[in-house]
Design an enzyme around this catalytic site. Structure first.
Site, PDB file in Angstrom:
ATOM      1  N   ASP A  33       0.824  -1.228   0.000  1.00  0.00           N
ATOM      2  CA  ASP A  33       0.000   0.000   0.000  1.00  0.00           C
ATOM      3  C   ASP A  33       0.847   1.263   0.000  1.00  0.00           C
ATOM      4  OD1 ASP A  33       1.047   0.040   2.526  1.00  0.00           O
ATOM      5  OD2 ASP A  33      -0.865   0.067   3.598  1.00  0.00           O
ATOM      6  N   GLY A  34       2.179   1.097  -0.017  1.00  0.00           N
ATOM      7  CA  GLY A  34       3.053   2.269  -0.110  1.00  0.00           C
ATOM      8  C   GLY A  34       3.683   2.682   1.211  1.00  0.00           C
ATOM      9  N   GLU A  35       3.168   2.170   2.332  1.00  0.00           N
ATOM     10  CA  GLU A  35       3.761   2.548   3.629  1.00  0.00           C
ATOM     11  C   GLU A  35       5.141   1.930   3.784  1.00  0.00           C
ATOM     12  OE1 GLU A  35       1.237   1.487   6.882  1.00  0.00           O
ATOM     13  OE2 GLU A  35      -0.243   3.036   6.412  1.00  0.00           O
ATOM     14  N   ARG A  92      13.935  25.402   2.180  1.00  0.00           N
ATOM     15  CA  ARG A  92      13.808  26.642   1.400  1.00  0.00           C
ATOM     16  C   ARG A  92      12.405  27.244   1.513  1.00  0.00           C
ATOM     17  NH1 ARG A  92      15.937  25.237  -4.420  1.00  0.00           N
ATOM     18  NH2 ARG A  92      14.968  23.241  -3.899  1.00  0.00           N
ATOM     19  N   HIS A 125      19.628  26.341   3.757  1.00  0.00           N
ATOM     20  CA  HIS A 125      19.651  27.489   2.841  1.00  0.00           C
ATOM     21  C   HIS A 125      19.786  28.800   3.623  1.00  0.00           C
ATOM     22  CE1 HIS A 125      19.076  29.834  -0.638  1.00  0.00           C
ATOM     23  NE2 HIS A 125      17.927  30.315  -0.234  1.00  0.00           N
ATOM     24  N   ASP A 163      24.546  34.441  -6.462  1.00  0.00           N
ATOM     25  CA  ASP A 163      23.891  35.589  -5.833  1.00  0.00           C
ATOM     26  C   ASP A 163      24.665  35.954  -4.572  1.00  0.00           C
ATOM     27  OD1 ASP A 163      23.043  33.909  -3.753  1.00  0.00           O
ATOM     28  OD2 ASP A 163      21.142  33.501  -4.731  1.00  0.00           O
ATOM     29  N   LYS A 187      20.993  37.667  -8.764  1.00  0.00           N
ATOM     30  CA  LYS A 187      20.008  36.742  -9.332  1.00  0.00           C
ATOM     31  C   LYS A 187      18.598  37.195  -8.999  1.00  0.00           C
ATOM     32  CE  LYS A 187      18.989  32.564  -7.452  1.00  0.00           C
ATOM     33  NZ  LYS A 187      19.297  31.206  -7.002  1.00  0.00           N
ATOM     34  N   ARG A 189      14.842  35.570  -9.186  1.00  0.00           N
ATOM     35  CA  ARG A 189      14.088  34.355  -9.505  1.00  0.00           C
ATOM     36  C   ARG A 189      12.721  34.756 -10.064  1.00  0.00           C
ATOM     37  NH1 ARG A 189      14.265  29.185  -9.197  1.00  0.00           N
ATOM     38  NH2 ARG A 189      16.219  29.005  -8.038  1.00  0.00           N
ATOM     39  N   ASP A 213      27.527  27.307  -4.861  1.00  0.00           N
ATOM     40  CA  ASP A 213      26.199  27.569  -4.283  1.00  0.00           C
ATOM     41  C   ASP A 213      25.905  26.501  -3.239  1.00  0.00           C
ATOM     42  OD1 ASP A 213      23.831  28.927  -3.921  1.00  0.00           O
ATOM     43  OD2 ASP A 213      23.096  28.645  -5.955  1.00  0.00           O
TER      44      ASP A 213
HETATM   45  C1  R5P Z   1      18.658  29.647  -3.773  1.00  0.00           C
HETATM   46  O1  R5P Z   1      18.900  30.864  -3.651  1.00  0.00           O
HETATM   47  C2  R5P Z   1      19.724  28.617  -3.674  1.00  0.00           C
HETATM   48  O2  R5P Z   1      20.895  29.142  -3.129  1.00  0.00           O
HETATM   49  C3  R5P Z   1      20.047  27.994  -5.019  1.00  0.00           C
HETATM   50  O3  R5P Z   1      20.620  28.988  -5.852  1.00  0.00           O
HETATM   51  C4  R5P Z   1      18.822  27.454  -5.668  1.00  0.00           C
HETATM   52  O4  R5P Z   1      18.112  26.677  -4.767  1.00  0.00           O
HETATM   53  C5  R5P Z   1      19.171  26.663  -6.892  1.00  0.00           C
HETATM   54  O5  R5P Z   1      17.992  26.253  -7.491  1.00  0.00           O
HETATM   55  P1  R5P Z   1      17.957  25.863  -9.017  1.00  0.00           P
HETATM   56  O6  R5P Z   1      19.057  24.861  -9.261  1.00  0.00           O
HETATM   57  O7  R5P Z   1      16.592  25.271  -9.192  1.00  0.00           O
HETATM   58  O8  R5P Z   1      18.134  27.114  -9.796  1.00  0.00           O
END
Ligand code: R5P
Length: 285
Positions: A33-35, A92, A125, A163, A187, A189, A213
């Site tokens: 059942d997935g459990e 995040r 993050h 960023d 950056k 988003r 990153d």
């Molecule tokens: C967000 O600011 C994180 O530091 C990463 O830059 C981000 O999570 C990367 O996500 P993706 O690979 O989807 O661009």
């Protein structure tokens, strides 16, 4: 005893080797059942001992499995439960971005807190996500480990953050590598799969660039950064990240953007996990 989640078996083995602590055998089953159901072998050895549950939670199933492992070691009589989150899923989602949304990071942190005395989170993050736990929780910085797999003798290296938030990571990797400059892009988003990179005036021509990153998820951020750098005639562009989530076609995106190499740690276990985060975690245990 180190008790591994199914997504953190290599890292747990490395941590056991690093600390000299025994590594528990575990089994993970799934019912029709997935459990899921987990079991810790030799659990009787945990009575009165400290259990260190090491479990990345990149999926919902891994979250439930972690709660089960915590409960299993408590049931076996562990005197202290330390939970290591090599990669904390949902971290995040650290705010209610629109009306009606939860603070998902807080929701999972609260759930995890119910089964543990202490939590270590590798490169969340935002470090303050640790405040969402109801038990003592602290971030562990494994970024310096990323210098190890980089090729020796990089040419006039530039360690670049996509960023400004990631600049401290780029500085950490540069310091550990022992040579090079740092800089960052800006950056914006636009959506989960679209970002716009506003380049700084960093001179990349003829240089080896390492873009650093915390996470590579869809690969959008990194592939945009690589394209900008290739356009500026960077020599080779490498990607270094703590958490190589590499969801969907992320790896292909990086390849098509012209990456020369992708290096991650084993907080998320992938082919690209070129180095272990174990020493950084061991230091805080
Ligand atoms: C967000 O600011 C994180 O530091 C990463 O830059 C981000 O999570 C990367 O996500 P993706 O690979 O989807 O661009």
């Amino acid at each position: 005893m180190i008790v591994p989640g199914s997504a953190s078996q290599s890292l747990s083995a490395a941590l056991a080797a690093e600390t000299g602590l025994p590594l528990a055998g575990t089994s993970y089953e799934r019912f029709p059942d997935g459990e899921g159901l987990v079991a810790v072998e030799g659990a009787s050895g945990l009575a009165g001992e400290r259990a260190v549950v090491v479990a990345a939670t990149p999926t919902d199933a891994a979250h439930v499995e972690l709660l089960q492992l915590q409960d299993a070691v408590a049931e076996a009589g562990a005197s202290e439960v330390v939970t290591v989150l090599p990669y904390m899923g949902y971290a995040r989602q650290d705010a209610s971005f629109e009306a009606g949304q939860p603070i998902s990071a807080r929701a999972v942190a609260r759930a995890i807190s119910t089964g543990t005395d202490r939590v270590l989170v590798v490169n969340p993050h935002k470090p303050w996500v640790c405040d969402f736990f109801d038990v003592p929780a602290e971030p562990v910085d494994a970024a310096s480990r990323l210098a190890e797999p980089l090729p020796a003798g990089l040419d006039d290296p530039l360690f670049l953050a996509p960023d400004e938030n990631a600049l401290p990571l780029a500085e950490t990797v540069r310091d550990a590598y022992g040579d090079g400059e740092t800089d960052f892009f800006e950056k914006h988003r636009l959506s989960g799969t679209e970002v716009e990179i506003a380049p700084s005036d960093a001179d990349a021509a003829g240089r080896d660039v390492v873009v650093v990153d915390d996470i590579v998820a869809t690969g959008t951020t990194m592939s945009e950064a690589i394209s900008v750098l290739r356009g500026r005639e960077a020599s080779r562009v490498f990607v270094a990240c703590v958490h190589p989530v590499l969801a969907g076609s992320a790896r292909t995106k990086l390849e098509n953007a012209g990456v020369a190499g992708v290096y991650g740690t084993d907080t998320v276990e992938r082919v690209e996990s070129a180095v272990t985060a174990a020493p950084a975690i061991a230091e805080r245990l």
